[in-house]
Design an enzyme around this catalytic site. Structure first.
Site, PDB file in Angstrom:
ATOM      1  N   GLU A 282       0.832  -1.202   0.000  1.00  0.00           N
ATOM      2  CA  GLU A 282       0.000   0.000   0.000  1.00  0.00           C
ATOM      3  C   GLU A 282       0.865   1.251   0.000  1.00  0.00           C
ATOM      4  OE1 GLU A 282      -2.262   1.550  -1.324  1.00  0.00           O
ATOM      5  OE2 GLU A 282      -3.951   0.566  -0.343  1.00  0.00           O
TER       6      GLU A 282
ATOM      7  N   ASP B  33      -7.431   0.099  -3.049  1.00  0.00           N
ATOM      8  CA  ASP B  33      -8.501   1.096  -3.162  1.00  0.00           C
ATOM      9  C   ASP B  33      -9.270   0.950  -4.464  1.00  0.00           C
ATOM     10  OD1 ASP B  33      -6.557   1.946  -4.916  1.00  0.00           O
ATOM     11  OD2 ASP B  33      -6.366   3.968  -4.083  1.00  0.00           O
TER      12      ASP B  33
END
Length: 316
Positions: free
Chosen positions: A188, A265
């Site tokens: 991430e 996301d």
């Protein structure tokens, strides 16, 4: 804790569903099983069900018994609309020396996810994962991932993911050379080939391979590893990196969702192909990974003797 495959059963005694088809002409669903326990997927059943219509892969079934099935991904912080399912018949191939099977062929805007899993690592807990993918179907879009991600479909910051990435992205970390593809980890807010925030010495691109085995594992104490190699050749699995994580990722904050073909996301601009993969809640030993790799080699992944990739139909 999770075992997913379009091509075959990943356990010797598993004879249950591998994936579920959805036929667009009437919305009917149909589960595809191995031809026998422990064997390849039943492509004849697949072809019969989809004859005269278009089929999508509606669900990729978890063979582990944990119920961590993968369905089409909902919208997220990056792309708010839900993802599309893959064309179930877009690519065929051969395993076990002659058995026709199909793959999950991602063409952008496609992804699968499970935000409510069982047994998947969270926080700084250990885990290991592997994926078999196509060595010649990738791009520089974010992010063709398989692994652990956020449960809220948003970017929740450094360390909230730990997933395998395959592709040519080099805007964060990357492997050696100017151009991939590389096996990397999506942690991430960055794809990393090791502990460097830019180019990682020793993580060499895997050029010219048709089938690639990719592995990522991590544990507490700021330690992780990346492996990769030719999925068709015994002895080809090699370390691409082992050591500490990049700065800012020393203590992981994993949330335990599972995704495929997208970023945490719902960044869904990548392409790639998924044949099989699995995740565990332990830091696998080299011996265990070699046994997994040997099973992959023994599956004898091959391109189909005739054209293996057809032009895509319209995905509804």
């Amino acid at each position: 804790v999770a075992a997913h495959a379009i091509t075959r059963a990943l356990y010797a005694n598993y004879g249950g569903p591998l994936y579920v088809l959805k036929r667009t002409s009437d919305g009917a669903l149909h589960a595809i099983t191995p031809v026998e326990p422990g064997g390849p997927a039943n492509a004849k059943d697949h072809d019969n069900f989809c004859a005269g219509s278009f089929c999508k892969i509606h669900r990729i079934v978890d063979q582990s018994g944990r119920g961590n099935h993968l369905d089409t991904a909902p919208g997220g912080g990056s792309v708010p609309t839900a993802d599309r399912a893959v064309d179930a018949s877009r690519e065929s191939l051969v395993v076990y020396g002659g058995s026709k099977v199909y793959a999950a062929y991602f063409e952008g805007g496609m992804g699968y996810r499970n935000d409510n899993t069982s047994g998947v690592a969270v926080g700084d807990e250990p885990e290991s994962m592997y994926m078999v993918t196509s060595g010649d179907h990738f791009n520089n879009g974010c992010c063709f991932d398989y692994g652990n991600a956020e449960t809220d479909n948003n970017d929740d910051g450094a360390g909230t993911m730990e997933a395998i990435f395959w592709g040519n992205v080099n805007i964060w970390g990357s492997g050696e050379g100017v151009k991939g593809p590389w096996v990397m980890g999506d942690l991430e807010n960055g794809l990393f080939a090791g502990n460097h925030t830019r180019q990682q010495p020793g993580n060499k691109p895997l050029h010219g391979l048709r089938f690639v085995a990719a592995m990522v594992k991590g544990r507490s104490g700021n330690h992780w590893a990346i492996k990769g190699g030719d999925a068709t050749r015994a002895g080809a699995l090699q370390y691409m990196f082992e050591g500490p994580r990049p700065p800012g990722y020393e203590v992981m904050k994993k949330q335990g969702a599972i995704l495929l073909g997208i970023g945490g996301d719902n960044s869904n601009w990548s392409v790639g192909t998924f044949y099989e993969g699995a995740m565990t809640s332990s830091y696998a030993s080299d011996a265990t990974e070699e046994r997994v790799f040997q099973s992959i080699v023994e599956a004898k992944y091959q391109i189909a003797p005739t054209t293996s990739r057809r032009r895509a139909n319209s995905v509804v």
